[in-house]
Design a protein around this motif. Structure first.
Motif, short mmCIF file in Angstrom:
data_model
loop_
_atom_site.label_atom_id
_atom_site.label_comp_id
_atom_site.label_asym_id
_atom_site.label_seq_id
_atom_site.Cartn_x
_atom_site.Cartn_y
_atom_site.Cartn_z
N ASP A 137 9.92 13.73 1.35
CA ASP A 137 9.75 13.46 2.78
C ASP A 137 8.74 12.36 3.05
N ASN A 138 8.28 11.69 2.01
CA ASN A 138 7.33 10.59 2.18
C ASN A 138 7.82 9.37 1.41
N SER A 139 7.66 8.21 1.99
CA SER A 139 8.02 6.95 1.33
C SER A 139 6.80 6.38 0.63
N PRO A 140 7.05 5.66 -0.45
CA PRO A 140 5.93 4.97 -1.12
C PRO A 140 5.28 3.97 -0.18
N VAL A 141 3.98 3.87 -0.24
CA VAL A 141 3.23 2.96 0.63
C VAL A 141 2.22 2.21 -0.24
N PHE A 142 2.21 0.90 -0.10
CA PHE A 142 1.21 0.09 -0.78
C PHE A 142 -0.07 0.11 0.05
N ALA A 143 -1.19 0.07 -0.64
CA ALA A 143 -2.48 0.11 0.05
C ALA A 143 -2.64 -1.08 0.97
N VAL A 144 -2.18 -2.24 0.55
CA VAL A 144 -2.22 -3.42 1.39
C VAL A 144 -0.82 -4.00 1.43
N GLY A 145 -0.44 -4.48 2.56
CA GLY A 145 0.91 -5.06 2.68
C GLY A 145 1.03 -6.46 2.13
N LYS A 146 -0.13 -7.06 1.88
CA LYS A 146 -0.10 -8.45 1.37
C LYS A 146 -1.07 -8.56 0.21
N ILE A 147 -0.51 -8.87 -0.99
CA ILE A 147 -1.29 -8.98 -2.21
C ILE A 147 -1.56 -10.47 -2.48
N GLN A 148 -2.86 -10.81 -2.61
CA GLN A 148 -3.25 -12.21 -2.84
C GLN A 148 -3.57 -12.41 -4.32
N LEU A 149 -2.95 -13.39 -4.94
CA LEU A 149 -3.23 -13.77 -6.33
C LEU A 149 -3.48 -15.28 -6.39
N ASP A 150 -4.53 -15.60 -7.09
CA ASP A 150 -4.83 -17.02 -7.35
C ASP A 150 -4.69 -17.27 -8.85
N LEU A 151 -3.74 -18.08 -9.25
CA LEU A 151 -3.48 -18.39 -10.67
C LEU A 151 -3.69 -19.87 -10.93
#
Length: 821
Positions: A137-151
């Motif tokens: 009854d629960n959907s997976p949820v990411f802690a932040v909706g936008k992940i920032q990566l600097d490569l």
């Protein structure tokens, strides 16, 4: 059977792809259920609709459905909210509130709710265990909706970049099972399992980056659970291509473990995390953050982003969760990051007082209850564990109650003595629960026990005997008095109704009426003092108990006289058309007794005192009347100009507050044919004292010379008869007192009236007794000498009987009254 049915229902809802671990857990639960005694275990999925049937408790416990209502069966929770209820009509256990497994048990593998089925009369308790199964009854949820990566563009192929995991409160197959990355040319997604067993998605570089060709890459990652149907959560990955940052932060440990007592102060350092980065400058600066914090732990634990110290920022409670697993991320200035896990064990301390809950519907007991009767059911428990959770309870001494415990954590308060509501209508029982912690904590709760009344006390009158006074002739409905009874019972048992007792004489019971609610007595007829002066009546007070109790009091009613009877003239008889004449010698001196007006008053006391006054006369100032005697005497000697016939009208007035009166007309004939005794003239002007002295001398002389007096009296009598000095008349012409003036109802109950009881009156008038008086006697005597005797001249009325208590003229044949002149 109920467990199997519910298991089948759960299986239809849950994913068929159940792993071996879940099967082993379910078999273990079933084994525990099979070994338990006195309890029923139900397995049900979360999020069932309100009103859904969990199971039939009556059938599973072997109870009759009819027993549930009769024994006041109910389901009570032990330390949790009431999520279910019992339908006593069918025996089904029903869902009453939304059941959310994640809210109740968080990430616990087993979610168990403990309830008790209580039945009274006699008291029985059964354990009901609800095993809440997880659903998707629960959907997976990411802690932040936008992940920032600097490569940096020089990043070697195959380099892995750990990403934020998606969080799903569900368990097992319903939790996050896989991740998917949106299609692109440079990156691929792989799942890495770390030492702690958690799976993390990692972004793997498959194609060399070229900042000049593409400075930013935007990807999407989906976290997908294993439920049926599946649920997913999405986050975006924003990758900036930078110059070379070829080292990532490295934690000294992959898993950190720490412990903290639950009563630790805010700001306490729980653990210090350490990560290193071989880069220098901006790329070597590390920032610590939590990857995900639940709502319960979000305001309790914080991390210093620079030092990596983990501190308490709020109160942490062992009873909420004994263990917390936190994901920590260390990111350098170039966007490179690594992760570790922090496991915090919360140490239990004795910080919870025992909880006292009253489970019984009411705390009432009947005062005639036998010892051992259950009064209240109390549930006492402690949220702490170990010795801190062991609780003992007691009540104060000196009360007729005690504790009996047959079910764990449940105590029955039963009677231990005789109860009497009239002595003590209620008890305040102080229940003290103490745990075994160090130091121990206690809780106190006051339970009010109300003793219900039974009808064991009859009404009691404030007086056993009441006295009431009422004036005669009062209108019907006049208030007489109020009787009052009190009943120390309570409620309907103290409701008192008043009524006239059946023991009251039938002829008296109709004299009064009573207000059954107030006890006020009112007259139901007119009272006549002359008919009755006193009567006695009995009043019964009956309470409203079953059976009713009663008591009786006596009411003495005394009727007070009113001046409601006018004087009645007995003599002279006032017949229409005829008034008897009184003859008086013309030689009569001053003060000569001519006649006497005789009147009576049926009233009593002052109301019967009569006064006589002349209101009209043929010749004024010729006659006078005695104020209280009614004797008419001459004021002066007669003169030649005086009319031979005189008429005197005498007013007879009583002494009442509003006096009543009657008039008597006296006809007097002045005759020269009557002789006046010369030997009596000397007494005409003598005072009353001389009269009395003469009377005493005559009596003494008569006593000494009895024979001589008798001889003289006889000679004088025959001489008078020979010369016709005595006026004679036959019975037909003689005036008499008619029976209408002497009704049988004349009764002087107060012994103060003017007529006496059981007396018959005869009267005669002497010719020369100017100092004499009328005499009422039982026989007629014409002895003139006898009439001259002072003994016959002293009193106007003589009583013929020794009983002078009441006045009553007997009915029957009237006796004639003779008047002699």
């Amino acid at each position: 059977m109920a467990t199997v049915q519910l298991f089948l229902k759960a299986c239809l809802i849950m994913d068929q792809r159940v792993n071996l671990k879940w099967w082993l857990h379910f078999l273990l639960v079933c084994m525990l259920f099979g070994m338990s005694f006195g309890e029923v275990r139900y397995i049900l999925p979360e999020e069932m609709q309100r009103g859904s049937v969990i199971g039939n408790v009556a059938r599973d416990l072997g109870l009759k459905v009819t027993e549930l209502d009769a024994r006041r069966a109910r389901v009570v929770a032990e330390g949790t909210s009431q999520l279910c209820e019992l339908d006593t009509a069918s025996g089904n256990l029903l869902i009453t509130q939304r059941i959310d497994r994640e809210e109740l048990c968080a990430q616990a593998i087993v979610c168990i709710l403990q309830y008790q089925l209580l039945l009274e009369n006699p008291l029985q308790a059964y354990s009901l265990v609800l095993d809440i199964a997880d659903i998707n009854d629960n959907s997976p949820v990411f802690a932040v909706g936008k992940i920032q990566l600097d490569l940096v563009e020089s990043t070697v192929l195959g380099r892995r970049f750990p990403l934020e995991i998606a969080h799903d409160p569900d368990l097992g197959t319903n939790s996050v099972r896989e991740y998917k990355l949106s299609p692109n040319d440079h990156f691929a997604l792989e799942i890495s399992t770390q030492i702690n067993g958690n799976a993390y998605p990692e972004l793997v570089l498959k194609k060399a980056l070229d900042r000049e060709a593409q400075a930013e890459h935007v990807l999407k990652i989906n976290g997908i659970d294993g439920g049926n149907p599946v649920r997913s959560g999405t986050a975006s990955i924003h990758i900036r291509v930078l110059d070379a940052n070829d080292n990532v932060p490295v934690f000294s440990q992959q898993v950190y473990k720490a412990s903290v007592p639950e009563d630790s102060a805010i700001g306490t350092v729980i653990a210090k995390l350490n990560a290193t980065d071989l880069d220098e400058g901006l790329y070597g600066e590390i920032t610590y953050t939590f990857s995900h914090l639940s709502d319960k732990i979000g305001g309790v634990i914080e991390i210093d982003p620079v030092s990596g110290e983990v501190r308490l920022s709020g109160a942490i409670d062992y009873e909420d969760a004994s263990t917390h697993e936190l994901d920590v991320q260390a990111k350098d200035g170039g966007g490179q990051a690594s992760h570790c896990k922090l496991v915090i064990d919360v140490l239990d301390v004795n910080d919870n007082k025992p909880i006292i809950e009253i489970k019984s519907a009411s705390a009432n007991v009947v005062e005639n209850s036998k010892p051992g009767t259950m009064v209240a059911l109390i549930n006492i428990y402690d949220l702490d564990t170990g010795s801190s959770g062991r609780v003992t309870c007691r009540i104060q001494d000196g009360v007729p109650f005690k504790f009996v415990s047959e079910v764990k954590n449940y105590y029955m308060l039963v009677t231990d003595g005789i109860l009497d509501r009239e002595l003590q209508p209620q008890y305040n029982i102080t229940v003290t629960a103490t745990d075994a912690g160090s130091p121990s904590l206690s809780s106190v709760k006051v339970l009010t026990i109300v003793v219900n009344d039974i009808n064991d006390n009859p009404p009691t009158f404030t007086q056993r005997e009441y006295n009431a006074n009422i004036l005669e002739n009062q209108p019907v409905g006049t208030f007489v008095m109020k009787v009052k009874a009190e009943d120390i019972d309570d409620g309907s048992n103290a409701n008192i109704l008043y009524q006239l007792s059946k023991d009251t004489k039938s002829e008296v019971s109709s004299f009064l009426t009573i207000n059954s609610d107030t006890g006020e007595l009112f007259t139901s007829l007119l009272f006549d003092y002359e008919q009755a002066v006193h009567f006695q009546i009995k009043v019964t007070a009956r309470d409203g108990g079953d059976p009713p109790l009663s008591s009786t009091c006596t009411v003495n009613v005394f009727i007070k006289d009113q001046n409601d009877n006018a004087p009645v003239v007995l003599y002279p008889v006032q017949n229409t058309g005829f008034i008897a004449e009184d003859r008086v010698p013309v030689e009569a001196p001053k003060g000569y007794l001519v006649t006497k007006v005789v009147a009576v008053d049926a009233d009593s006391g002052h109301n019967a005192w009569l006064s006589y006054r002349i209101i009209k006369a043929t010749r004024p100032n010729l006659f006078m009347v005695g104020l209280h005697t009614g004797e008419i005497r001459t004021v002066r000697a007669f003169m030649e100009e005086d009319e031979p016939k005189q008429t005197v009208v005498v007013s007879v007035t009583d002494n009442g507050p509003a006096s009543l009166s009657a008039t008597a007309t006296v006809s007097i004939e002045i005759s020269d044919g009557l002789a006046v005794l010369n030997e009596l003239f000397e007494f005409a002007d003598a005072s009353q004292d001389s009269n009395n002295l003469t009377l005493y001398l005559i009596i003494a002389l008569s006593a000494i010379s009895a024979l001589f007096v008798l001889l003289i009296s006889g000679v004088f009598y025959f001489k008078l008869c020979r010369h016709s000095y005595v006026y004679r008349s036959n019975n037909a012409s003689l005036p008499m007192f008619p029976t209408t003036y002497c009704p049988p109802s004349f009764t002087d109950l107060n012994r103060c009236g003017t007529l006496m009881k059981d007396e018959r009156y005869d009267s005669f008038l002497t010719t020369g007794s100017w100092r004499g008086d009328f005499r009422f006697a039982s026989s007629t005597d014409t002895d003139t000498l006898k009439q001259r005797s002072a003994a016959y001249q002293k009193h106007t009325l003589r009583r013929a009987s020794t009983d002078r208590a009441t006045l009553k003229v007997r009915a029957g044949v009237p006796q004639p009254c003779y008047v002699f002149q």
